[in-house]
Design an enzyme around this catalytic site. Structure first.
Site, PDB file in Angstrom:
ATOM      1  N   PHE A  66      53.275  74.593  43.356  1.00 23.26           N
ATOM      2  CA  PHE A  66      53.843  73.249  43.555  1.00 23.26           C
ATOM      3  C   PHE A  66      55.219  73.276  44.192  1.00 23.26           C
ATOM      4  O   PHE A  66      56.007  72.352  43.996  1.00 23.26           O
ATOM      5  CB  PHE A  66      53.896  72.469  42.237  1.00 23.26           C
ATOM      6  N   GLN A  80      42.180  68.529  45.483  1.00 22.12           N
ATOM      7  CA  GLN A  80      43.624  68.579  45.651  1.00 22.12           C
ATOM      8  C   GLN A  80      44.257  67.213  45.365  1.00 22.12           C
ATOM      9  O   GLN A  80      45.324  67.120  44.759  1.00 22.12           O
ATOM     10  CB  GLN A  80      43.940  69.014  47.084  1.00 22.12           C
ATOM     11  N   LYS A 134      46.313  66.123  58.812  1.00 26.68           N
ATOM     12  CA  LYS A 134      47.690  65.849  58.382  1.00 26.68           C
ATOM     13  C   LYS A 134      48.034  66.504  57.049  1.00 26.68           C
ATOM     14  O   LYS A 134      49.211  66.603  56.715  1.00 26.68           O
ATOM     15  CB  LYS A 134      47.897  64.343  58.268  1.00 26.68           C
ATOM     16  N   GLY A 149      48.059  67.358  50.357  1.00 25.00           N
ATOM     17  CA  GLY A 149      48.661  67.857  49.111  1.00 25.00           C
ATOM     18  C   GLY A 149      49.744  66.961  48.551  1.00 25.00           C
ATOM     19  O   GLY A 149      49.691  66.554  47.391  1.00 25.00           O
ATOM     20  N   GLU A 150      50.745  66.665  49.337  1.00 19.07           N
ATOM     21  CA  GLU A 150      51.877  65.881  48.821  1.00 19.07           C
ATOM     22  C   GLU A 150      51.534  64.389  48.805  1.00 19.07           C
ATOM     23  O   GLU A 150      51.875  63.667  47.877  1.00 19.07           O
ATOM     24  CB  GLU A 150      53.137  66.096  49.657  1.00 19.07           C
TER      25      GLU A 150
HETATM   26 MO1  MOS Z   1      55.108  71.914  48.049  1.00 18.55          MO
HETATM   27  S1  MOS Z   1      56.749  71.147  47.086  1.00 18.55           S
HETATM   28  O1  MOS Z   1      55.687  71.707  49.604  1.00 18.55           O
HETATM   29  O2  MOS Z   1      54.911  73.496  47.632  1.00 18.55           O
END
Ligand code: MOS
Length: 741
Positions: free
Chosen positions: A243, A641, A704, A707-708
């Protein structure tokens, strides 16, 4: 190609290795003659180590060495700054007697076994000359300073921006919102602890290290020890969650190498769970103030977004806290200010949509407050202020599918059944609330390379110094390589996590698919072109006299598009040329289009909460996230994810809080029993939806990254739902029951 593997829900290529325990994580490597190291940490936040009594520890059973600033070798600590490192100077661990934060390493004990090292570490006695630390965040805000400089490659971060006349626009606005928001410090807490095994062979250093960026660990350790980078080999094939916490080479990596050098043996160093709260970074505590002005009909006329984040006294960690306010919604008068408050703590680091997740919480809660003030539906307010371009960068968006996100989110959630008044929905004893928020995450792409080997048996091997902390890099890259080569995924093997492989940008910022994916794609196309060239210039080949534009590849075979029967398998091409292998390396990087378009992934989050009227207990009943993240390479893993991101958002909204004792700087809840994070029982129905989006500009794959993005917007959607349920606006995270009573 419609036959291709990209876009298919392929199962993880390393899934069986992981569930059967055969995937080896850093601490699990077995080396002969291994010694075990345990860190002794400071118990004051500021001052000097006046006296250190290591004699009892040295005499304890099995102890090989006790190393402190008194006997540690002086290390060069040459200048090294990765693109992600903070401003300032990193901790020169064990090089002096200065204590900069509570939990700083002040000694390291090396023993034959872990138990012996732990016991001996407990015998080290320290006397301090303590000084009064600065630890008060909310009481110290007036000391905040502007950060020195920018953040990521090609994206300078001005701390202050301004367009139009926001103050006048606020004065003139029909409707105004002015609110302050606080977010507690949070900790990554991956399941796998940070771990390093260090081994020296003369002046060559090998590290088995948990990291999201092997190239950076190599460069940092080379700089610390004054070695040429090629003398440092970093191996990190599996990462058990991170993370963002391993986007830096923290001082324990240096300590493991220092200890191994000192004792002349390989050394293993694993951080304890408690040490993970102080030897590595965290999401910084933040204070934000958002002022919004709007016309009676809901047009935004002013945004002023101010944000202050904690940092350490020796480094400035900067992130994109107030950036979304500059372009997410259309507004002619906008000012943003970002400042840092140095405290006697260790340095924060990127964590789960760093900056953006925190900034969006304030902005999107303020937008919700504005919607109530205007008696407008929160989605309607956003649609009224949908921009035509990035009004801050003055660039067109490469793609922006917010409207589609709202539409699919509304549909998937059933939003139209919402009663607008707070406290108007219930289920028996429970108050029900529905809230939403917009999400955004900038689309990054960095330089990356890949090495391809076409093998004599018709298979292929692809390598890149990438990482896979859990999203499934190994699988998605196998899919990308398979399609570009036209070789079935079962015959393609992708390897990562080795610093001798071609460079890859950090495995963070949701940029792996964009960066490494592009490299794998380009390198595999180049390998295919090279194979075709061999055949095309060979009169014995059925492909003799053809060229790339006339051919396709599938099932391990190159063939004429106009006549698929005319073709040849890769292995036959290699065999006829007497080749065991055909190799290609390609380096790739973002092009000019990154300066011509504003590139972002967008989303819309919808949350339902149930709040107990008497006890204030909040339960997130369901979350719908509609995400527009370009091309989805593997829907199964993207879903997984995104669910992970949503869980992180629930933690941020309702539970996670690293508590620092404001007198001693000690982390009070540095363990998984007292640091609350969501568990299965806290999670109900999570539903990520992917909007179809074709973005030709972001990178060759059009991906794109999710994850975030998945996490951004979750906390404000929940906070807004809690307001809708209860009529009580809680502006500081986490929203624990006490704050509702
Ligand atoms: Mo993530 S905070 O870009 O590993």
């Amino acid at each position: 190609m419609n036959q291709g593997s990209v876009g298919k829900p392929m199962a993880r290529v390393d899934g069986v290795l992981k569930v059967t325990g055969r995937a080896k994580y850093s601490a699990e490597h077995v080396l002969p003659n291994l010694a075990y190291a345990v860190i002794v940490t400071s118990t004051v936040a500021k001052g000097r180590v006046k006296a250190l009594d290591v004699t009892p520890a040295q005499h304890a059973a099995g102890v090989v060495a006790v190393i402190s600033h008194l006997n540690a070798p002086k290390l060069p600590f040459r200048e090294h700054k990765s693109a992600l490192d903070p401003i300032g100077e990193r901790l020169h661990v064990l090089q002096d007697d200065v204590v900069r934060f509570n939990g700083q390493p002040i000694a390291i004990v090396v023993a034959e076994t872990l138990d012996q090292a732990e016991y001996a570490a407990s015998l080290v006695r320290t006397e301090y000359a303590p000084e009064t630390p600065r630890l008060d965040f909310s009481g110290g805000l007036e000391r905040a300073v502007a950060p020195a400089v920018g953040l990521l490659p090609n994206s300078p971060l001005p701390a202050d921006t301004r367009r139009g006349d926001p103050e006048k626009a606020l004065t003139d606005a029909d409707v105004k919102i002015d609110a302050e928001y606080l977010i507690a410090r949070q900790q990554h807490n991956p399941m796998e602890p940070h771990a390093t095994i260090a081994r020296w062979d003369d002046d060559r250093l090998t590290l088995w290290d948990k990291t999201q960026w092997v190239a950076n660990v190599r460069d940092e350790l080379a700089a610390v020890f004054g070695l040429p980078p090629e003398n440092v080999h970093v191996i990190s094939p599996f990462v058990g969650g991170a993370f963002g916490t391993t986007l830096r080479a923290w001082s324990h990596v240096t300590l493991s190498a220092l200890a191994a050098k000192y004792v002349g043996r390989p050394v293993k160093l694993v951080l304890t769970r408690r040490q993970m709260y102080t030897e590595t970074g965290y999401r910084p505590e933040t204070w934000q103030r958002v002022k919004l002005g709007a016309s009676r009909n809901g047009q935004l006329t002013a945004i002023v977004h101010r944000g202050i984040a904690e940092t350490s006294s020796h480094e400035q960690y900067v992130e994109r806290l107030v950036e979304p306010a500059r372009f997410l919604h259309s507004c002619p008068n906008v000012a943003t200010h970002y400042a840092l408050l140095p405290l006697d703590v260790h340095t924060p680091v990127y964590m789960r949509a760093p900056g953006t997740a925190s900034g969006i919480f304030a902005l999107e809660c303020a937008m919700d407050e504005l919607a109530y003030a205007l008696h407008l539906d929160p989605v309607a307010l956003r649609l009224l202020n949908e921009p035509q371009k990035d009004e801050y960068a003055n660039l067109p968006f490469s793609s922006r599918s917010t409207r589609e996100c709202y539409r699919l989110g509304i549909e998937g959630f059933g939003w139209s059944a919402r009663k607008p008044e707070p406290r108007s929905m219930s289920d028996g004893k429970l108050l029900i609330g529905w809230g939403m928020a917009t999400a955004v995450y900038h689309t990054l792409r960095g330089p990356a390379g890949a090495h391809v080997r076409l093998l004599a048996d018709g298979g292929a091997e692809v390598e890149s110094a990438a990482s896979d902390m859990g999203p499934g890099t190994s699988t998605s890259m196998t899919q990308v390589a398979s399609d570009a080569l036209g070789i079935p995924p079962e015959r393609v093997h992708f390897s990562l996590g080795d610093s001798t492989f071609p460079f890859a940008s950090p495995h963070g910022g949701s940029m792996t698919m964009a960066s490494v994916g592009s490299a794998v794609h380009v390198a595999c196309l180049a390998a295919r072109a090279k194979a075709l060239e061999l055949a095309a210039t060979d009169e014995h080949s059925p492909l003799g006299g053809t060229n790339l534009n006339m051919t396709d590849a599938a099932d391990g075979r190159l063939f004429l598009r106009a006549d698929p029967s005319r073709g040849e398998r890769y292995q036959d091409i290699l065999a006829r040329h007497g080749l065991d292998v055909l190799e290609v390396t390609e380096m790739t990087q973002p092009g000019a289009e990154h300066n011509q378009y504003s590139m972002n992934a967008f989303g819309a989050l919808f949350a339902e909460v149930a709040v107990d009227r008497d006890f204030g207990v909040i339960r997130v009943r369901r979350l719908v996230g509609a995400y527009a993240a370009g091309r989805i390479v593997n829907p199964r893993m993207a879903r997984s994810q995104s669910i992970g991101g949503m869980v992180g958002g629930i933690g941020m909204a309702l539970m996670e809080h690293t508590i620092t004792d404001r007198t001693s700087g000690r982390i009070v809840n540095a363990d998984l029993a007292n640091y609350l994070a969501p568990v299965n029982a806290d999670i109900a129905d999570l539903d990520p939806i992917f909007v179809e989006e074709n973005d030709p500009y972001v990178n060759p794959l059009g991906a794109k990254g999710v994850g975030e993005l998945a996490l951004v917007g979750v906390a404000p959607a929940i906070a807004n739902a809690v307001f809708h349920a209860t009529g009580k606006r809680v502006r500081d995270l986490p929203i624990i029951p006490e704050k509702l009573l």
